[in-house]
Scaffold this motif. Structure first.
Motif, PDB file in Angstrom:
ATOM      1  N   VAL A   1       0.855  -1.175   0.000  1.00  0.00           N
ATOM      2  CA  VAL A   1       0.000   0.000   0.000  1.00  0.00           C
ATOM      3  C   VAL A   1       0.898   1.234   0.000  1.00  0.00           C
ATOM      4  O   VAL A   1       1.765   1.367   0.865  1.00  0.00           O
ATOM      5  N   PRO A   2       0.728   2.119  -0.969  1.00  0.00           N
ATOM      6  CA  PRO A   2       1.572   3.310  -0.988  1.00  0.00           C
ATOM      7  C   PRO A   2       1.246   4.231   0.175  1.00  0.00           C
ATOM      8  O   PRO A   2       0.103   4.336   0.608  1.00  0.00           O
ATOM      9  N   ILE A   3       2.242   4.880   0.697  1.00  0.00           N
ATOM     10  CA  ILE A   3       2.066   5.817   1.805  1.00  0.00           C
ATOM     11  C   ILE A   3       1.548   7.124   1.220  1.00  0.00           C
ATOM     12  O   ILE A   3       2.146   7.687   0.309  1.00  0.00           O
ATOM     13  N   PRO A   4       0.394   7.618   1.751  1.00  0.00           N
ATOM     14  CA  PRO A   4      -0.147   8.853   1.182  1.00  0.00           C
ATOM     15  C   PRO A   4       0.747  10.038   1.529  1.00  0.00           C
ATOM     16  O   PRO A   4       1.394  10.077   2.564  1.00  0.00           O
ATOM     17  N   SER A   5       0.760  10.985   0.637  1.00  0.00           N
ATOM     18  CA  SER A   5       1.533  12.197   0.887  1.00  0.00           C
ATOM     19  C   SER A   5       0.796  13.062   1.903  1.00  0.00           C
ATOM     20  O   SER A   5      -0.382  12.858   2.178  1.00  0.00           O
ATOM     21  N   GLN A   6       1.466  14.030   2.447  1.00  0.00           N
ATOM     22  CA  GLN A   6       0.875  14.893   3.467  1.00  0.00           C
ATOM     23  C   GLN A   6      -0.222  15.772   2.881  1.00  0.00           C
ATOM     24  O   GLN A   6      -1.214  16.038   3.514  1.00  0.00           O
ATOM     25  N   GLU A   7      -0.057  16.223   1.683  1.00  0.00           N
ATOM     26  CA  GLU A   7      -1.009  17.125   1.054  1.00  0.00           C
ATOM     27  C   GLU A   7      -1.956  16.333   0.147  1.00  0.00           C
ATOM     28  O   GLU A   7      -1.506  15.558  -0.684  1.00  0.00           O
ATOM     29  N   PRO A   8      -3.290  16.517   0.291  1.00  0.00           N
ATOM     30  CA  PRO A   8      -4.210  15.764  -0.579  1.00  0.00           C
ATOM     31  C   PRO A   8      -4.120  16.251  -2.024  1.00  0.00           C
ATOM     32  O   PRO A   8      -3.924  17.430  -2.296  1.00  0.00           O
ATOM     33  N   SER A   9      -4.319  15.306  -2.925  1.00  0.00           N
ATOM     34  CA  SER A   9      -4.266  15.656  -4.344  1.00  0.00           C
ATOM     35  C   SER A   9      -5.593  16.259  -4.790  1.00  0.00           C
ATOM     36  O   SER A   9      -6.566  16.294  -4.032  1.00  0.00           O
ATOM     37  N   LYS A  10      -5.633  16.728  -6.013  1.00  0.00           N
ATOM     38  CA  LYS A  10      -6.870  17.323  -6.548  1.00  0.00           C
ATOM     39  C   LYS A  10      -7.984  16.287  -6.619  1.00  0.00           C
ATOM     40  O   LYS A  10      -9.144  16.587  -6.357  1.00  0.00           O
ATOM     41  N   LYS A  11      -7.630  15.049  -6.963  1.00  0.00           N
ATOM     42  CA  LYS A  11      -8.637  13.992  -7.037  1.00  0.00           C
ATOM     43  C   LYS A  11      -9.235  13.719  -5.658  1.00  0.00           C
ATOM     44  O   LYS A  11     -10.444  13.550  -5.516  1.00  0.00           O
ATOM     45  N   GLU A  12      -8.368  13.678  -4.645  1.00  0.00           N
ATOM     46  CA  GLU A  12      -8.852  13.421  -3.295  1.00  0.00           C
ATOM     47  C   GLU A  12      -9.763  14.545  -2.812  1.00  0.00           C
ATOM     48  O   GLU A  12     -10.803  14.297  -2.180  1.00  0.00           O
ATOM     49  N   LEU A  13      -9.410  15.772  -3.112  1.00  0.00           N
ATOM     50  CA  LEU A  13     -10.258  16.909  -2.734  1.00  0.00           C
ATOM     51  C   LEU A  13     -11.599  16.852  -3.451  1.00  0.00           C
ATOM     52  O   LEU A  13     -12.647  17.121  -2.861  1.00  0.00           O
TER      53      LEU A  13
ATOM     54  N   LEU B   1     -13.075  14.137  -4.624  1.00  0.00           N
ATOM     55  CA  LEU B   1     -13.858  13.036  -4.060  1.00  0.00           C
ATOM     56  C   LEU B   1     -14.446  13.415  -2.703  1.00  0.00           C
ATOM     57  O   LEU B   1     -15.578  13.048  -2.379  1.00  0.00           O
ATOM     58  N   GLU B   2     -13.708  14.145  -1.916  1.00  0.00           N
ATOM     59  CA  GLU B   2     -14.201  14.594  -0.617  1.00  0.00           C
ATOM     60  C   GLU B   2     -15.393  15.544  -0.780  1.00  0.00           C
ATOM     61  O   GLU B   2     -16.401  15.438  -0.079  1.00  0.00           O
ATOM     62  N   ARG B   3     -15.298  16.461  -1.752  1.00  0.00           N
ATOM     63  CA  ARG B   3     -16.416  17.375  -2.016  1.00  0.00           C
ATOM     64  C   ARG B   3     -17.636  16.611  -2.509  1.00  0.00           C
ATOM     65  O   ARG B   3     -18.769  16.903  -2.122  1.00  0.00           O
ATOM     66  N   LEU B   4     -17.407  15.605  -3.373  1.00  0.00           N
ATOM     67  CA  LEU B   4     -18.511  14.797  -3.894  1.00  0.00           C
ATOM     68  C   LEU B   4     -19.183  14.025  -2.762  1.00  0.00           C
ATOM     69  O   LEU B   4     -20.409  13.971  -2.680  1.00  0.00           O
ATOM     70  N   ALA B   5     -18.381  13.433  -1.874  1.00  0.00           N
ATOM     71  CA  ALA B   5     -18.944  12.684  -0.750  1.00  0.00           C
ATOM     72  C   ALA B   5     -19.760  13.598   0.154  1.00  0.00           C
ATOM     73  O   ALA B   5     -20.858  13.239   0.605  1.00  0.00           O
TER      74      ALA B   5
END
Length: 109
Positions: free
Chosen positions: A16-28, A30-34
């Protein structure tokens, strides 16, 4: 002596890759969509769609409300039109025409 772990260029399968400290655009995004889906009560819509009994009751109730509204609305409009036409009975040309219509209606009663 440097004790840092060796860096690998290729990931190991199943790792499992270790997530970076800063969320990516996709993660942001997806968070807004959720968040938006939670606010819109999308879960309730899906549950209502998947439960046929709830869907039937909802549609039946909506149909009754539409039918009742249509009936009341039609009654009000026809009553207003009848009242408006009765105001024209005393006019010379229109009054004669309305009197003929009333006599035709009375003949078929």
């Amino acid at each position: 002596m440097n004790m840092s772990p060796p860096t690998r260029k290729h990931p190991v399968p199943g790792e499992v890759p270790i997530p970076s400290q800063e969320p990516s655009k996709k993660e942001l995004a997806l968070e807004r969509l959720a968040t938006t889906l939670e606010r819109s009560e999308y879960k309730d819509l899906i549950e209502n769609y998947l439960n046929p009994r709830k869907r039937i009751i909802t549609n039946f109730t909506a149909g009754l409300a539409r039918g009742l509204g249509l009936t009341i609305g039609t009654t009000v409009v026809i009553a207003l039109l009848g009242w408006l036409v009765s105001q024209f009975v005393s006019m010379p040309i229109i009054g004669e025409f309305i009197a003929k219509i009333v006599s035709y209606v009375d003949m078929y009663k």
